[in-house]
Structure formats: C-alpha cells, structure tokens
Design an enzyme around this catalytic site. Structure first.
Site, short mmCIF file in Angstrom:
data_model
loop_
_atom_site.label_atom_id
_atom_site.label_comp_id
_atom_site.label_asym_id
_atom_site.label_seq_id
_atom_site.Cartn_x
_atom_site.Cartn_y
_atom_site.Cartn_z
N LYS A 11 0.81 -1.22 0.00
CA LYS A 11 0.00 0.00 0.00
C LYS A 11 0.84 1.28 0.00
CE LYS A 11 -4.24 -1.73 0.13
NZ LYS A 11 -5.15 -1.53 -1.03
N GLU A 55 -9.56 6.10 3.09
CA GLU A 55 -10.34 5.04 3.71
C GLU A 55 -9.39 3.92 4.05
OE1 GLU A 55 -9.82 5.31 0.57
OE2 GLU A 55 -9.13 3.28 0.12
N SER A 66 1.61 -9.69 -0.61
CA SER A 66 1.35 -8.25 -0.58
C SER A 66 1.55 -7.60 0.78
CB SER A 66 -0.07 -7.99 -1.08
OG SER A 66 -0.99 -8.74 -0.32
#
Lengths: 270, 404
Positions: free
Chosen positions: B95, B117, B387
């Site tokens: 991210k 968010e 991830s």
C-alpha cells in the site's frame, strides 16, 4: 402533456406569480410506505413540484439526515419498484403536482435503465434526478428519458469552473439543480455568500430555470434563496421536522412546508 | 530509472471496455479533472519520477526481494513457488507505493489535507506514513468493525499523527469508510485530496493506483528472469479492490505464456452467501455502479449493495476494480477464491515452512499457490505476490485458532 412539459409549466407558473418554485424533497418509504404517502399528500398543496427519493444503501451525495431516512426506508422493505408503485398511488389519490424522482445509478441499472424510465413514466413520474451521474456518463439515461418525455436534470456546484458550467448548460434543457454548498445534503445555518451572482450567471448562460438545493433548512433561508433562484429545494429539514414532531409528524411536516410556501410568496410581496 | 507505464487502457474517459468511468456528484468533477491533468503532467515529469523513485528506494526499501520458498515447494512436491516480498516494504505492505505516489501528487497540486479510507488498516498506515513524511494533515475513515479487528494498525495511524474517524453507518466496514471519505472530500475539496487506496473509484484512480503499484511487477519480472532464466508459468495475487494484483499483473499483461490468477475472499464458502468472491457468484455480483466506477458489484435484486464477509478486512468489499472485470471478461486473468479456513491454513503453513507470517489477505494467494502447485510439475514456477505481512492479524488469527 409530457413530464418535461409539466416541469416547464410549473416553473412558468412560478415565474408568472413572481415567486420561486418550491420543490420539497421526501424519502419514499420513510419511515414506511403509509406514512411517507401521508406526508407527501399533506405537503403537495403547498408545492410547485415534489422531489421524491428512491432509497439506496450507499448514498454518497447525502448527509446523515437523508442517509438515516433511506436506511430506515430500506429496512421497512422499500424497493425501486415499490417507489414507483407509491407514485402510482399518489396519482390515483389525485395528487397532480409534478414529481421529480431522485435516485442513485445502481438501483436504476439493476432495474434496467430502459425499463426503469418506462415504468417511471407510466407510474406518473415527470423527471429524473441522478446525483452520481455527471454529463460524462448520462447520455444513455438521458436518451431514455427523452424518448419517454421525462425531464432529466443536471447539477452544478460552487466548485464548477467555466468549463463545467459550459458542459452542463449545453446538455441541460429542463432546469439546473444548483448545489448551494460544496458538500452533501443536510441542514446548514447560512446561505453561501456569492450564490446569488453564481445563479444569475448560470441562468444567463443556460437560459433555463435554476433551482437551488442542499443546506436550505428554514423559511428565512428559503426566502433569501427564492429572491434570486427560480426554484428552492428543501430536503433534510423535512425529515428533521418529521423526526422532531412531538405528535402527528405528518401534520408537522405539512405545517413546515406551508411556512416555506408562505415565505416564498411573502418574499415576493415585500 | 523508474517509469510509470504508458498503457493502452483506460481510454480518455476512464473506461476499461464497458467498465470504469466517473459516476460521482458534479461537485467532484472539477477535482477529478484537476487530478487527471496533474497526474498526466507528473507521470512524464522527470523531477516527479525521480522524487518518487528516491522515496521508493531510500524510504520504502525497494526493490523488495524475491524469495524462493524452498521448503514449501519441496513439501508440496509440485511447482516451485517464488514470493514477491511486498511484506518487507516499510509499513509492511504494498500500500505504501501508492500512498507515496499520491501524496507527492497532492503536494504538487497544492492540497494540504488528505483523506483516506482503510479496511485492514494497511492503506491507512501507508497514507498516515506518507503524510507524516511530507507534512500533510491526514484523516483516515475506518469502519467500526474493522477498527475492532485491526487494532494495531489503528494505534499505528494515531502514532503517525493521523486522525482515525470511526464509521458506524451501513456494514461498518471498508465500503462505508469509502462513503464517508467521499463525503468528506465533497465537503472539503478545495484543500483536500482523496488518497484512494485501491484500483477502484472514479477515473483516474483505477489507472493511477495501478501505475503507482506497477513497480511491483516491473521489479518481479526482472527478478524472476534473473532467478530462473525465464518468465514464471503462473502469477497469483489476492484481490479485494485489486491493487496488489494489478501491480504485479501489469508488467506481464502481454506475456501470453504467463497465467494470471486473482484470488478473492471465499469467506465461509460461496453457498453460505458470506463471502466477497464477486466473480465466483455472478447471481449476486452483477454489473453495477459503486463508489464512482462501473464493475461487478454484489447486490440484491433491487440494486442495494450487499454486506460481504471475509476474515481479512482488506478483501471485505462488494465490488472489484474495473480493470479486473475487463481482464476477467477477456479471459486474460482467471479468478478463483480461497475460504477463510483455507487462508488461515495457508497463513500457518507459510509461517512454519518459510518463517514468513503473511497478511491474511496475502494468505488467500498463498492458499491458491498451495492448491495449484500440487497439480503442476516441479519444473514449473508460480510467482506469488506476498502483498503484506501478518503482524496486524495476530489478534484475529489467535482468536480463530483458539490459541489463547
């Protein structure tokens, strides 16, 4: 008469009597079918047009008050098809006020765009307001609306630059829904400074009526906005009036809309 | 030098075939136009790219390594499994790549306030980190349910100086956090940038987030060729919104020999209805519009958005990025799912065989790799995008496994 014509006529009538058209909003199915129909019938005599909301689970343009009302309506079992049945019922009961249906795109897609527009027109709806469909995405729905004679409304906002204003005024041919504040629906205590100039500018460009909504919560604010706009839209304040009534909420909303009605007429008389 | 890809899709209107677009209130359209223009300019500006690359190397720690999962591969006796180690990035997930890219862009546009968010909290932490680094105000919306199950990340965001706003509407998860972030953005658009964390939302987000994440695939392509002398046979990534999957898929999209597999959250199983496997349940997930984009959306027959379920907060979302919808239609990528139980099992297997505790989201991809490797030959190769790391999930896992 087509829906488009009925909407145009409502603005013409208001223009002739020299006061802004009043278009209150109420959520279909809030708090349930029977009560929402009762509220709409109670306010109709004071309205030039009605904006009736089709509930959606994720209403991104709405503030807490209308969110709560649509959530409650959904919990009571309200569906898009049910909303159209309510409009049909209003027409059967003799309500002739022009009706704008406000709904988000996903329930319309789920219904089928062409089917929804046809069913809405048959039920007695006069026009559509879809807050998550900017001009870039509206061609198909607008074409369906045009084919059935329904009005189709575009928005402008305080954030709109010259390019957006040109794009919207080029496509809009019924009236423009001017959002009074950069934000979501909900009561606000003041009318945005400079709104009058913006409305006048857009009306000059568009050559169609401009109705102002979002944040108008009192008779005073309605009168202020009615002095320069062609239409005044009040939504969350009706839900608040219903919720805060000590007894007979239907009558309370009726009285509130009556004060809006008088405020607009009086603003003109002054 | 790094470069952001020049892709054939989306088109100028942000369409990936029939998907994508810009389904937002008019109030936001000027901001989206501004963002498109700013991104268009930035992506070819050597100064912007150099700054982004500098942060990716000196701050995130890129390139992230490629790890051969030797014991796992051997124990399965099938294909060889390689892991792209996004879990080793600063803040523990992929991210941060997108968060830094967008935060730099926000700064370039003169925006001083960031809203975001978060579901699992990884995007929230990435955003809070980028904002701390660049001196931007940061507000993160997070569903009440997610706040409860991702406590460590909530505390991290607060320590990083972000304000975490609890969202109690609707299903009180990622979907509702996005609603609130959009409402905030509509209300404060003059000074605020919405730092959306996945390949979702109105154009240009699905394109821009993919581009900022494409560094994953670009690196992995070079690394796997160096390791095995050729391209892998299969690439596997988990798909919530789908940003880590797009990030690794993109560099391989024109390599026809490479099979691309996205793994959705199967929750308690498709038949239970409690899942977030959009492509696995096309009676429920139909083409619709949610959060500004057209894609597959889990919805009732009446078009109301359904609540989803997954043990991993990051995959618990009723829609999927529009480019994934197109890749699926074109059969360029295949989509499958792993259940909560399978993800939990994979979580433990990878921890014990490789000493790597994966995020529950990434565990879905590991679960599929474990299944698939056993059906493949030992000379075949699977590349898994790992991830994120699983530290944030310890509470959930400890409870689920009754380890207390």
């Amino acid at each position: 008469m087509t829906g488009k014509e009925r909407i145009a006529t409502a603005f013409e009538h208001a223009l002739r009597r020299q006061s802004a058209a009043l278009m209150p909003y109420f959520t279909l199915g809030y708090p349930d079918t029977v009560q929402s129909l009762a509220v709409i019938e109670a306010i109709a005599p004071y309205c030039d047009m009605l904006e009736l909301g089709v509930p959606f689970s994720d209403p991104i343009a709405d503030g807490p008050t209308i969110q709560r009302s649509t959530q409650r309506a959904l919990e009571a079992g309200t569906t898009a098809a049910g909303c159209l049945a309510m409009v049909r019922q209003l027409r059967t009961n003799g309500i002739t006020t022009p009706i704008m249906l406000m709904g988000y795109m996903n329930p319309i897609l789920a219904f089928g765009m062409a089917e929804f527009v046809r069913a809405a027109a048959t039920a007695g709806v006069d026009g559509l307001i879809v807050p998550d469909l900017p001009p870039e995405e509206s061609a198909e729905l607008k074409a369906h609306a045009a084919a059935t004679g329904l009005a189709y409304i575009y928005f402008l906002a305080p954030t709109s630059n010259a390019h957006r204003i040109a794009l919207v005024t080029e496509q809009a041919d019924d009236f423009i829904y001017m959002v009074s504040v950069a934000g979501v629906t909900g009561a606000r205590s003041r009318v945005t400074a400079g709104l009058d100039r913006f409305v006048t500018e857009v009306r000059t460009l568009a050559q169609i009526p401009v109705a102002v909504g979002f944040g108008i919560s009192s008779a005073e604010q309605a009168a202020t906005v009615g002095a320069f706009a062609d239409g005044v839209i009040v939504g969350s304040a009706l839900i608040n009036a219903y919720d805060s009534a000590e007894s007979d909420p239907v009558a309370a909303v009726g009285r509130f809309v009556q004060t809006l009605h008088h405020a607009l007429r009086k603003a003109n008389a002054d | 030098m790094l470069h952001l890809p020049d892709s054939e899709l989306p088109d100028k209107r942000g369409k990936f075939g029939p998907y994508g677009g810009q389904f937002v209130p008019e109030t936001l359209m000027p901001a989206l136009e501004q963002l498109i223009a700013a991104y268009d300019e930035a992506r070819t500006d050597p100064a912007f790219i150099a700054e982004f690359e500098h942060l990716l190397t000196s701050y995130v720690g890129r390139p992230s390594p490629l790890t051969y999962a030797r014991r796992l591969s051997q124990s399965l006796g099938g294909a060889q499994i390689y892991l792209k180690r996004e879990d080793l990035n600063h803040t523990g997930a992929h991210k941060i790549n997108n968060a830094l890219g967008q935060a730099l862009l926000a700064q370039r546009m003169g925006k001083t306030r960031i809203v975001a968010e978060t579901g699992a909290g990884q995007h929230g932490v990435g955003t809070a980190t980028a904002c701390a680094l660049l001196g931007l105000e940061c507000i993160v919306y997070m569903g009440e349910v997610d706040i409860a199950r991702q406590k460590p990340n909530v505390l991290r965001m607060k320590l990083l100086g972000a304000e975490v706003r609890s969202v109690s509407s609707g299903s009180r998860t990622l979907k509702d956090a996005i609603n609130e972030a959009i409402r905030d953005w509509v209300s404060n658009v003059h000074d605020t940038h919405y730092l959306l964390g996945s390949v979702l939302g109105p154009h240009p987000y699905p394109m821009m987030v993919r581009d900022f994440q494409s560094v994953i695939g670009t690196e992995a392509r070079g690394q796997i060729v160096e390791a095995i002398g050729r391209l892998p046979d299969v690439i596997i990534a988990c798909v919530g919104g789908g940003s880590n999957a797009m990030g690794i898929f993109h560099a391989f999209r024109n390599d026809d020999t490479v099979e691309l597999i996205g793994v959705e959250a199967g929750g308690e199983g498709i038949a239970s209805g409690k899942h977030a496997a959009r492509f696995a349940d096309l009676n429920i997930a139909r083409i619709g519009v949610l959060h500004g984009t057209k894609s597959y959306v889990m919805q009732t027959p009446d078009g109301q958005i359904m609540e989803t379920h997954s043990i991993s907060a990051g995959l618990d979302y009723p829609s999927v990025g529009p480019e994934h919808a197109l890749l699926r239609d074109q059969e360029r990528a295949g989509y499958t799912y792993a259940t909560d139980e399978e993800a939990l099992a994979a979580f433990q297997v990878l921890s014990r065989t490789e000493g790597i505790i994966p995020a529950l989201e990434s565990s879905h991809a590991v679960a599929e790799a474990i299944k698939r490797a056993q059906t493949m030959r030992p000379d075949q190769v699977i590349l898994v995008n790992l991830s994120g790391r699983g530290d944030k999930d310890l509470n959930t896992v400890v409870t689920a496994l009754k380890m207390d």
